[in-house]
Design a protein around this motif. Structure first.
Motif, short mmCIF file in Angstrom:
data_model
loop_
_atom_site.label_atom_id
_atom_site.label_comp_id
_atom_site.label_asym_id
_atom_site.label_seq_id
_atom_site.Cartn_x
_atom_site.Cartn_y
_atom_site.Cartn_z
N PRO A 143 0.83 -1.20 0.00
CA PRO A 143 0.00 0.00 0.00
C PRO A 143 0.87 1.25 0.00
O PRO A 143 1.94 1.28 0.61
CB PRO A 143 -0.79 -0.13 1.30
N TYR A 144 0.42 2.27 -0.73
CA TYR A 144 1.15 3.53 -0.83
C TYR A 144 0.18 4.69 -0.81
O TYR A 144 -1.02 4.53 -0.99
CB TYR A 144 1.94 3.60 -2.15
N ARG A 145 0.74 5.88 -0.65
CA ARG A 145 -0.02 7.10 -0.84
C ARG A 145 0.47 7.71 -2.15
O ARG A 145 1.65 8.02 -2.31
CB ARG A 145 0.19 8.07 0.32
N LEU A 146 -0.43 7.83 -3.12
CA LEU A 146 -0.11 8.48 -4.38
C LEU A 146 -0.20 9.98 -4.16
O LEU A 146 -1.18 10.48 -3.61
CB LEU A 146 -1.12 8.05 -5.46
N GLU A 147 0.83 10.71 -4.59
CA GLU A 147 0.85 12.17 -4.47
C GLU A 147 1.09 12.77 -5.85
O GLU A 147 2.03 12.40 -6.53
CB GLU A 147 1.93 12.64 -3.51
N VAL A 148 0.22 13.68 -6.23
CA VAL A 148 0.38 14.45 -7.46
C VAL A 148 0.65 15.88 -7.00
O VAL A 148 -0.22 16.51 -6.40
CB VAL A 148 -0.88 14.38 -8.35
N GLN A 149 1.87 16.36 -7.26
CA GLN A 149 2.28 17.67 -6.76
C GLN A 149 2.50 18.64 -7.90
O GLN A 149 3.00 18.27 -8.96
CB GLN A 149 3.58 17.54 -5.96
N ARG A 150 2.09 19.89 -7.67
CA ARG A 150 2.40 21.00 -8.55
C ARG A 150 2.70 22.16 -7.65
O ARG A 150 1.82 22.67 -6.96
CB ARG A 150 1.24 21.31 -9.49
N GLY A 151 3.97 22.55 -7.59
CA GLY A 151 4.37 23.60 -6.66
C GLY A 151 4.15 23.13 -5.24
O GLY A 151 4.55 22.04 -4.86
#
Length: 193
Positions: free
Chosen positions: A156-164
């Motif tokens: 299991p993971y935490r998906l992170e989509v980052q912009r700035g």
């Protein structure tokens, strides 16, 4: 940075693979192929902290770093030698729908220009250790979609989509995929202002 890759179970390595260096701060990641002997050399890294990981894959077997290795590049020209372990891994795919500004699509490839893709950082984060695996951009037939692939150990993971400084997060399990819309980042950015 130079080093050797080895499978933690002692098995032979697949012949195809990539080692990546991810800057801890702003900057562009570097990717180099793994040699047939399982070695790699990353030249020209600027001084500072880098996260180094490996991905090796064939049609039947995939291996990845159990977690990235942190390396401090001094900038004095002296090589940093590391051993980079790999373990069995699985793929996770992310599709990110973006609003593509007029003129931001390459007439040659029909893909968003690199500057558009570089605004986003796609990672999987281990909720227990904090270790991260980075998404590698892949080609897309739709210029309004950015595709990424991540090879990481199953779990299991935490998906992170980052912009700035803005990020979307979602709990995910591997193998799998996720489809996201960058408009959610726009809304979150407005809320933070």
């Amino acid at each position: 940075v130079r080093g050797r890759i080895f499978a933690t179970d002692g098995s032979p390595l697949p012949r195809r693979g990539t080692v990546s260096a991810w800057p801890a701060g702003p900057g562009v990641p570097r990717h180099v192929p793994v040699t047939a002997e399982g070695t790699f050399t990353l030249n020209g890294l600027h001084p500072g902290r880098w996260e180094i990981d490996a991905r090796l894959a064939t049609n039947v077997r995939q291996l990845a770093s159990p977690e990235p290795v942190s390396v401090d590049v001094r900038g004095d020209g002296q090589p940093v030698d590391i051993d980079l372990p790999v373990v069995p891994a699985v793929w996770f795919h992310v599709s990110l729908r973006i609003g593509v500004p007029r003129g931001a699509v390459s007439a040659v490839s029909r893909q968003p220009e690199a500057s558009v893709a570089q605004r986003f950082r796609i990672i999987l984060r281990d909720p227990d250790t904090g270790a991260i695996w980075h998404g590698i951009p892949n080609a897309s037939s739709d210029p309004s979609v950015l595709n990424y692939a991540i090879l990481a150990p199953q779990g299991p993971y935490r998906l992170e989509v980052q912009r700035g400084i803005v990020a979307l997060t979602r709990e995910v399990k591997l193998p799998g995929n996720a489809v996201l819309d960058s408009a959610a980042l726009d809304r979150k950015e407005k809320e933070q202002r």
